[in-house]
Design a protein around this motif. Structure first.
Motif, mmCIF file in Angstrom:
data_model
loop_
_atom_site.group_PDB
_atom_site.id
_atom_site.type_symbol
_atom_site.label_atom_id
_atom_site.label_comp_id
_atom_site.label_asym_id
_atom_site.label_seq_id
_atom_site.Cartn_x
_atom_site.Cartn_y
_atom_site.Cartn_z
ATOM 1 N N LEU A 89 0.816 -1.212 0.000
ATOM 2 C CA LEU A 89 0.000 0.000 0.000
ATOM 3 C C LEU A 89 0.855 1.270 0.000
ATOM 4 O O LEU A 89 0.523 2.246 -0.665
ATOM 5 C CB LEU A 89 -0.942 -0.017 1.204
ATOM 6 N N GLN A 90 1.983 1.255 0.704
ATOM 7 C CA GLN A 90 2.852 2.428 0.738
ATOM 8 C C GLN A 90 3.346 2.775 -0.666
ATOM 9 O O GLN A 90 3.450 3.941 -1.030
ATOM 10 C CB GLN A 90 4.060 2.199 1.658
ATOM 11 N N LYS A 91 3.670 1.749 -1.447
ATOM 12 C CA LYS A 91 4.134 1.991 -2.814
ATOM 13 C C LYS A 91 2.992 2.454 -3.710
ATOM 14 O O LYS A 91 3.198 3.281 -4.591
ATOM 15 C CB LYS A 91 4.803 0.746 -3.387
ATOM 16 N N LEU A 92 1.791 1.912 -3.501
ATOM 17 C CA LEU A 92 0.640 2.360 -4.285
ATOM 18 C C LEU A 92 0.347 3.841 -4.028
ATOM 19 O O LEU A 92 -0.019 4.571 -4.942
ATOM 20 C CB LEU A 92 -0.594 1.526 -3.960
ATOM 21 N N LYS A 93 0.529 4.271 -2.797
ATOM 22 C CA LYS A 93 0.299 5.679 -2.471
ATOM 23 C C LYS A 93 1.273 6.586 -3.215
ATOM 24 O O LYS A 93 0.946 7.727 -3.524
ATOM 25 C CB LYS A 93 0.393 5.897 -0.960
ATOM 26 N N LEU A 95 2.086 6.321 -6.237
ATOM 27 C CA LEU A 95 1.500 6.595 -7.554
ATOM 28 C C LEU A 95 0.671 7.872 -7.515
ATOM 29 O O LEU A 95 0.720 8.687 -8.430
ATOM 30 C CB LEU A 95 0.624 5.418 -8.016
ATOM 31 N N GLY A 96 -0.094 8.041 -6.459
ATOM 32 C CA GLY A 96 -0.930 9.236 -6.319
ATOM 33 C C GLY A 96 -0.134 10.502 -6.083
ATOM 34 O O GLY A 96 -0.646 11.603 -6.304
ATOM 35 N N GLU A 97 1.098 10.375 -5.661
ATOM 36 C CA GLU A 97 1.936 11.538 -5.375
ATOM 37 C C GLU A 97 2.846 11.917 -6.546
ATOM 38 O O GLU A 97 3.537 12.930 -6.485
ATOM 39 C CB GLU A 97 2.793 11.253 -4.140
ATOM 40 N N SER A 98 2.851 11.123 -7.603
ATOM 41 C CA SER A 98 3.770 11.344 -8.715
ATOM 42 C C SER A 98 3.255 12.408 -9.687
ATOM 43 O O SER A 98 2.203 12.244 -10.302
ATOM 44 C CB SER A 98 3.985 10.039 -9.484
ATOM 45 N N GLU A 99 4.023 13.471 -9.817
ATOM 46 C CA GLU A 99 3.675 14.526 -10.774
ATOM 47 C C GLU A 99 3.816 14.024 -12.211
ATOM 48 O O GLU A 99 3.037 14.385 -13.082
ATOM 49 C CB GLU A 99 4.549 15.766 -10.551
ATOM 50 N N GLU A 100 4.830 13.176 -12.456
ATOM 51 C CA GLU A 100 5.023 12.625 -13.798
ATOM 52 C C GLU A 100 3.800 11.805 -14.222
ATOM 53 O O GLU A 100 3.300 11.940 -15.337
ATOM 54 C CB GLU A 100 6.284 11.758 -13.841
ATOM 55 N N LEU A 101 3.317 10.973 -13.316
ATOM 56 C CA LEU A 101 2.146 10.145 -13.622
ATOM 57 C C LEU A 101 0.905 11.012 -13.818
ATOM 58 O O LEU A 101 0.110 10.781 -14.735
ATOM 59 C CB LEU A 101 1.922 9.121 -12.507
ATOM 60 N N ARG A 102 0.746 12.023 -12.991
ATOM 61 C CA ARG A 102 -0.400 12.937 -13.153
ATOM 62 C C ARG A 102 -0.358 13.611 -14.517
ATOM 63 O O ARG A 102 -1.384 13.784 -15.167
ATOM 64 C CB ARG A 102 -0.402 13.998 -12.059
ATOM 65 N N GLY A 103 0.827 13.998 -14.943
ATOM 66 C CA GLY A 103 0.967 14.620 -16.260
ATOM 67 C C GLY A 103 0.551 13.676 -17.378
ATOM 68 O O GLY A 103 -0.141 14.080 -18.325
ATOM 69 N N LEU A 104 0.960 12.414 -17.271
ATOM 70 C CA LEU A 104 0.569 11.433 -18.288
ATOM 71 C C LEU A 104 -0.945 11.227 -18.306
ATOM 72 O O LEU A 104 -1.556 11.095 -19.365
ATOM 73 C CB LEU A 104 1.258 10.093 -18.029
ATOM 74 N N LEU A 105 -1.547 11.213 -17.127
ATOM 75 C CA LEU A 105 -2.989 10.966 -17.043
ATOM 76 C C LEU A 105 -3.833 12.135 -17.525
ATOM 77 O O LEU A 105 -5.053 12.010 -17.658
ATOM 78 C CB LEU A 105 -3.366 10.574 -15.617
ATOM 79 N N LEU A 106 -3.206 13.267 -17.814
ATOM 80 C CA LEU A 106 -3.938 14.387 -18.411
ATOM 81 C C LEU A 106 -4.254 14.121 -19.880
ATOM 82 O O LEU A 106 -5.124 14.769 -20.457
ATOM 83 C CB LEU A 106 -3.129 15.684 -18.280
ATOM 84 N N PRO A 149 11.429 1.054 -8.154
ATOM 85 C CA PRO A 149 12.534 1.836 -8.726
ATOM 86 C C PRO A 149 13.667 0.925 -9.177
ATOM 87 O O PRO A 149 13.957 -0.075 -8.517
ATOM 88 C CB PRO A 149 12.992 2.732 -7.568
ATOM 89 N N PRO A 150 14.281 1.250 -10.320
ATOM 90 C CA PRO A 150 15.375 0.392 -10.809
ATOM 91 C C PRO A 150 16.541 0.408 -9.830
ATOM 92 O O PRO A 150 16.881 1.444 -9.271
ATOM 93 C CB PRO A 150 15.753 1.018 -12.148
ATOM 94 N N GLU A 151 17.099 -0.774 -9.628
ATOM 95 C CA GLU A 151 18.257 -0.869 -8.735
ATOM 96 C C GLU A 151 19.483 -0.389 -9.489
ATOM 97 O O GLU A 151 19.617 -0.595 -10.684
ATOM 98 C CB GLU A 151 18.458 -2.318 -8.287
ATOM 99 N N LYS A 152 20.385 0.250 -8.761
ATOM 100 C CA LYS A 152 21.621 0.699 -9.378
ATOM 101 C C LYS A 152 22.477 -0.530 -9.662
ATOM 102 O O LYS A 152 22.625 -1.407 -8.821
ATOM 103 C CB LYS A 152 22.367 1.659 -8.457
ATOM 104 N N GLU A 153 22.973 -0.595 -10.861
ATOM 105 C CA GLU A 153 23.799 -1.737 -11.246
ATOM 106 C C GLU A 153 25.142 -1.670 -10.562
ATOM 107 O O GLU A 153 25.705 -0.594 -10.346
ATOM 108 C CB GLU A 153 23.978 -1.772 -12.759
ATOM 109 N N ASN A 154 25.626 -2.833 -10.216
ATOM 110 C CA ASN A 154 26.969 -2.913 -9.631
ATOM 111 C C ASN A 154 27.987 -2.847 -10.778
ATOM 112 O O ASN A 154 28.110 -3.793 -11.542
ATOM 113 C CB ASN A 154 27.155 -4.212 -8.856
ATOM 114 N N ILE A 155 28.660 -1.762 -10.857
ATOM 115 C CA ILE A 155 29.643 -1.579 -11.922
ATOM 116 C C ILE A 155 31.033 -1.742 -11.325
ATOM 117 O O ILE A 155 31.401 -1.055 -10.375
ATOM 118 C CB ILE A 155 29.503 -0.197 -12.591
ATOM 119 N N LEU A 156 31.752 -2.694 -11.887
ATOM 120 C CA LEU A 156 33.118 -2.923 -11.401
ATOM 121 C C LEU A 156 34.087 -2.010 -12.125
ATOM 122 O O LEU A 156 34.023 -1.847 -13.343
ATOM 123 C CB LEU A 156 33.519 -4.388 -11.650
ATOM 124 N N PRO A 157 34.962 -1.366 -11.384
ATOM 125 C CA PRO A 157 35.959 -0.505 -12.050
ATOM 126 C C PRO A 157 36.920 -1.355 -12.876
ATOM 127 O O PRO A 157 37.253 -2.468 -12.503
ATOM 128 C CB PRO A 157 36.678 0.201 -10.908
#
Length: 158
Positions: A89-93, A95-106, A149-157
């Motif tokens: 439920l915390q993650k679903l909430k 969605l309602g706070e995302s400005e990017e998603l609100r813009g798409l739904l316009l 959210p995408p996980e940051k890839e482990n990049i080896l130097p």
């Protein structure tokens, strides 16, 4: 497991996946929800002698909407069969706070696509078709970035 319920609005057998947060009536879709909402009258509290105790206790048997908490719960959205696919439920909430998603739904075209899916009998094949539509893919990707959210890839130097 809970047995599928018939829709209280259209009567579709075993199709009611949702419940009204005010009266707990079962319904199957957004159109049925809208019809029900116009007619809804919350059921009175059972056992009047116990209602005062139920209202005083936040963890009591009364429904969350009557306590000022969230007017719906995850149980109202998902059946037990869908439990494995549940997003917290915390993650679903988020969605309602995302400005990017609100813009798409316009975008009226996206809203029409979503409404068509909601009302479709065969949602799965329609989703596959819409995943070829760039606007729908952008919407789906946006939702996924918010809830997972995408996980940051482990990049080896080198």
């Amino acid at each position: 497991m809970r047995a599928p319920r018939p829709c209280g609005v259209c009567g579709a057998a075993g199709a009611a996946k949702y419940r009204c947060p005010r009266c707990a009536a079962a319904y199957c879709s957004v159109p049925c929800c809208r019809i029900h909402r116009e007619r809804c009258t919350p059921e009175p509290e059972p056992e009047p002698g116990r209602s005062a105790a139920g209202q005083a206790s936040p963890g009591g048997p009364s429904r969350p909407a009557q306590q000022g908490a969230s007017p719906w719960s995850v149980e109202d959205i998902l059946t037990e069969d869908a439990e494995q696919d549940r997003v917290p439920l915390q993650k679903l909430k988020l969605l309602g706070e995302s400005e990017e998603l609100r813009g798409l739904l316009l975008n009226p075209h996206l809203r029409q696509l979503l409404l068509t899916i909601d009302q479709a009998e065969d949602k799965s094949s329609l989703m596959k078709k819409y995943m070829q539509e760039p606007l729908f893919v952008e919407f789906a990707d946006c939702c996924l970035r918010i809830v997972e959210p995408p996980e940051k890839e482990n990049i080896l130097p080198e």
